[in-house]
Design a protein around this motif. Structure first.
Motif, PDB file in Angstrom:
ATOM      1  N   GLY A  17       0.823  -1.217   0.000  1.00  0.00           N
ATOM      2  CA  GLY A  17       0.000   0.000   0.000  1.00  0.00           C
ATOM      3  C   GLY A  17       0.848   1.254   0.000  1.00  0.00           C
ATOM      4  O   GLY A  17       0.533   2.236  -0.676  1.00  0.00           O
ATOM      5  N   LEU A  18       1.953   1.211   0.761  1.00  0.00           N
ATOM      6  CA  LEU A  18       2.884   2.347   0.773  1.00  0.00           C
ATOM      7  C   LEU A  18       3.482   2.559  -0.607  1.00  0.00           C
ATOM      8  O   LEU A  18       3.623   3.704  -1.070  1.00  0.00           O
ATOM      9  CB  LEU A  18       3.979   2.097   1.806  1.00  0.00           C
ATOM     10  CG  LEU A  18       5.108   3.135   1.873  1.00  0.00           C
ATOM     11  CD1 LEU A  18       4.557   4.491   2.288  1.00  0.00           C
ATOM     12  CD2 LEU A  18       6.192   2.679   2.849  1.00  0.00           C
ATOM     13  N   LEU A  19       3.834   1.473  -1.294  1.00  0.00           N
ATOM     14  CA  LEU A  19       4.363   1.582  -2.654  1.00  0.00           C
ATOM     15  C   LEU A  19       3.343   2.223  -3.589  1.00  0.00           C
ATOM     16  O   LEU A  19       3.699   3.057  -4.438  1.00  0.00           O
ATOM     17  CB  LEU A  19       4.756   0.194  -3.180  1.00  0.00           C
ATOM     18  CG  LEU A  19       6.009  -0.440  -2.586  1.00  0.00           C
ATOM     19  CD1 LEU A  19       6.170  -1.869  -3.101  1.00  0.00           C
ATOM     20  CD2 LEU A  19       7.242   0.376  -2.930  1.00  0.00           C
ATOM     21  N   PHE A  23       3.905   5.731  -5.512  1.00  0.00           N
ATOM     22  CA  PHE A  23       3.780   5.716  -6.972  1.00  0.00           C
ATOM     23  C   PHE A  23       2.791   6.782  -7.430  1.00  0.00           C
ATOM     24  O   PHE A  23       3.059   7.525  -8.394  1.00  0.00           O
ATOM     25  CB  PHE A  23       3.314   4.334  -7.436  1.00  0.00           C
ATOM     26  CG  PHE A  23       3.087   4.235  -8.919  1.00  0.00           C
ATOM     27  CD1 PHE A  23       4.150   4.070  -9.795  1.00  0.00           C
ATOM     28  CD2 PHE A  23       1.803   4.325  -9.449  1.00  0.00           C
ATOM     29  CE1 PHE A  23       3.949   3.978 -11.160  1.00  0.00           C
ATOM     30  CE2 PHE A  23       1.587   4.234 -10.819  1.00  0.00           C
ATOM     31  CZ  PHE A  23       2.654   4.063 -11.672  1.00  0.00           C
ATOM     32  N   CYS A  24       1.662   6.886  -6.739  1.00  0.00           N
ATOM     33  CA  CYS A  24       0.656   7.903  -7.105  1.00  0.00           C
ATOM     34  C   CYS A  24       1.194   9.314  -6.888  1.00  0.00           C
ATOM     35  O   CYS A  24       0.927  10.214  -7.687  1.00  0.00           O
ATOM     36  CB  CYS A  24      -0.619   7.693  -6.292  1.00  0.00           C
ATOM     37  SG  CYS A  24      -1.524   6.183  -6.714  1.00  0.00           S
ATOM     38  N   GLN A  58       4.687   3.793 -20.923  1.00  0.00           N
ATOM     39  CA  GLN A  58       3.898   2.589 -20.713  1.00  0.00           C
ATOM     40  C   GLN A  58       2.611   2.900 -19.949  1.00  0.00           C
ATOM     41  O   GLN A  58       2.513   3.944 -19.293  1.00  0.00           O
ATOM     42  CB  GLN A  58       4.730   1.555 -19.946  1.00  0.00           C
ATOM     43  CG  GLN A  58       6.016   1.133 -20.647  1.00  0.00           C
ATOM     44  CD  GLN A  58       6.889   0.255 -19.772  1.00  0.00           C
ATOM     45  OE1 GLN A  58       6.649   0.126 -18.575  1.00  0.00           O
ATOM     46  NE2 GLN A  58       7.908  -0.338 -20.373  1.00  0.00           N
ATOM     47  N   PRO A  59       1.622   2.002 -20.003  1.00  0.00           N
ATOM     48  CA  PRO A  59       0.401   2.182 -19.198  1.00  0.00           C
ATOM     49  C   PRO A  59       0.735   2.244 -17.710  1.00  0.00           C
ATOM     50  O   PRO A  59       1.743   1.664 -17.268  1.00  0.00           O
ATOM     51  CB  PRO A  59      -0.434   0.935 -19.532  1.00  0.00           C
ATOM     52  CG  PRO A  59       0.108   0.445 -20.826  1.00  0.00           C
ATOM     53  CD  PRO A  59       1.563   0.802 -20.855  1.00  0.00           C
ATOM     54  N   LEU A  60      -0.111   2.914 -16.921  1.00  0.00           N
ATOM     55  CA  LEU A  60       0.170   3.105 -15.501  1.00  0.00           C
ATOM     56  C   LEU A  60       0.315   1.789 -14.749  1.00  0.00           C
ATOM     57  O   LEU A  60       1.185   1.646 -13.891  1.00  0.00           O
ATOM     58  CB  LEU A  60      -0.934   3.960 -14.859  1.00  0.00           C
ATOM     59  CG  LEU A  60      -0.857   5.469 -15.125  1.00  0.00           C
ATOM     60  CD1 LEU A  60      -2.034   6.176 -14.486  1.00  0.00           C
ATOM     61  CD2 LEU A  60       0.448   6.043 -14.589  1.00  0.00           C
ATOM     62  N   VAL A 303      13.124  11.987  -3.962  1.00  0.00           N
ATOM     63  CA  VAL A 303      11.957  12.312  -3.129  1.00  0.00           C
ATOM     64  C   VAL A 303      11.162  11.050  -2.822  1.00  0.00           C
ATOM     65  O   VAL A 303      10.811  10.770  -1.667  1.00  0.00           O
ATOM     66  CB  VAL A 303      11.060  13.359  -3.825  1.00  0.00           C
ATOM     67  CG1 VAL A 303       9.733  13.514  -3.073  1.00  0.00           C
ATOM     68  CG2 VAL A 303      11.771  14.696  -3.913  1.00  0.00           C
ATOM     69  N   LEU A 304      10.857  10.275  -3.854  1.00  0.00           N
ATOM     70  CA  LEU A 304      10.058   9.067  -3.666  1.00  0.00           C
ATOM     71  C   LEU A 304      10.822   8.011  -2.866  1.00  0.00           C
ATOM     72  O   LEU A 304      10.237   7.321  -2.013  1.00  0.00           O
ATOM     73  CB  LEU A 304       9.633   8.492  -5.016  1.00  0.00           C
ATOM     74  CG  LEU A 304       8.688   9.363  -5.852  1.00  0.00           C
ATOM     75  CD1 LEU A 304       8.347   8.687  -7.167  1.00  0.00           C
ATOM     76  CD2 LEU A 304       7.412   9.660  -5.072  1.00  0.00           C
ATOM     77  N   GLY A 305      12.120   7.882  -3.113  1.00  0.00           N
ATOM     78  CA  GLY A 305      12.920   6.925  -2.354  1.00  0.00           C
ATOM     79  C   GLY A 305      12.971   7.276  -0.879  1.00  0.00           C
ATOM     80  O   GLY A 305      12.812   6.403  -0.012  1.00  0.00           O
TER      81      GLY A 305
END
Length: 334
Positions: A17-19, A23-24, A58-60, A303-305
């Motif tokens: 869920g965190l991933l 990602f979002c 690529q698609p999401l 930032v995401l990492g």
């Protein structure tokens, strides 16, 4: 065995869920990750080539699967700011934050719990009022202001502690980075001059962090203790002539250990992710500073990492708190 399997599955689903959240965030934030890599002077052909190379064409759903696979393989992408792998950067910066936050929470617990218990035992007295004022200051005083005042007083004027940074400049780079934590690495290497120099630099920022955790821990400890001290079993113990010290620390304090562990865990997690201002004031090379620089440079991989690591820390600390909760409270095992 089923309990262990359930724990692992819950941990995995929470991390998944965190991933999904990170990602979002990377897709809705108004920063173009391709533009951050190629620069605003790149041609359209260069832009399109970089977009394909980054897999953003690529698609999401496919991007998400690739993202999850990369994370589980330890690949968090490259940092635009440093030019290194984000995972390598985090392994360098996070130990500094971990070291400071750990000492900070130890200070907060060592002082906050006794203060909270004392305030509850002396409810309404001048001691209680002073402790409540200390807690109020911990909530209201800006972190950067307290850090600057601490540097001006204890470093510049009294010279009791070291200045900004983790070490004096002539010690920098002399200790082999085994764990990334200067105190441990210097002891392993036998460099005790560097150890004490690191302590002199660490004690002030850790104390500032500890003061803020102290305020929260003392307040919650006082609240928990007041509830226990009003219980009938405490009144009965007092009527039987049990010494007040025993009544407070054995009869009233033991039942609050379970909720207190949760409070300490949340406070610790907060120090690990919320020490940005302290790291900025003290030029501390931690993950808070790294995340701030990444945001200013539109470095989305960094930032995401960093966000992912901080979120994972919250998850682990919460799960450890749940385990301790079950160990200390047999009723939670059923």
């Amino acid at each position: 065995m089923s309990a262990v399997a359930g724990f692992v599955i819950t941990l995995f689903l929470t991390f998944l869920g965190l991933l999904a959240i990170t990602f979002c965030i990377g897709r809705v934030i108004p920063i173009d990750p391709v533009l951050a890599v190629v620069g605003d002077r790149a041609t359209q052909a260069q832009y399109d080539a970089a977009k394909i190379a980054m897999g953003l064409d690529q698609p999401l759903w496919q991007q998400f699967i690739t993202y999850v696979g990369n994370v589980f393989s330890g690949d968090l992408g490259k940092s635009v700011s440093t030019g290194r792998d984000v995972a390598d950067d985090i392994s360098r910066f996070f130990p500094a934050t971990f070291e400071m936050a750990t000492l900070g929470i130890l200070i907060g617990v060592a002082m906050g719990v006794p203060l909270g218990v004392t305030a509850a035992a002396k409810q309404g007295s001048w001691i209680d009022q002073i402790i409540r004022v200390i807690g109020l200051l911990g909530y209201s005083v800006p972190a950067f202001w307290l850090g600057l005042v601490g540097l001006a007083l204890f470093y510049a004027h009294l010279k009791w502690v070291g200045g900004p940074g983790r070490l004096d400049i002539f010690y920098d780079g002399l200790v082999p980075p085994i764990t990334g934590m200067i105190l441990i690495d210097s002891v392993i290497s036998g460099d005790f001059d560097i150890f004490w120099n690191a302590v002199s630099h660490l004690i002030l920022p850790a104390s500032v962090l500890g003061f803020f955790s102290l305020a929260y821990i003392a307040r919650m400890t006082r609240s928990f203790m007041l509830d226990q001290l009003s219980q009938e079993f405490v009144t009965t113990a007092r009527v039987k002539g049990v010494p007040e010290r025993v009544v407070i620390w054995r009869h009233a304090f033991k039942p609050i250990l379970v909720p207190l562990i949760t409070v300490i865990g949340l406070s610790y997690a907060g120090l690990l992710e919320g020490s940005v201002m302290i790291e900025t004031v003290f030029s501390w090379p931690g993950i808070g500073n790294y995340l701030t620089s990444a945001l200013l440079n539109a470095d989305m991989n960094a930032v995401l990492g960093s966000t992912l690591v901080i979120g994972a820390v919250f998850i682990v600390i919460n799960k450890v708190s749940d385990v301790l909760y079950r160990v200390l409270d047999p009723r939670a095992r059923s």
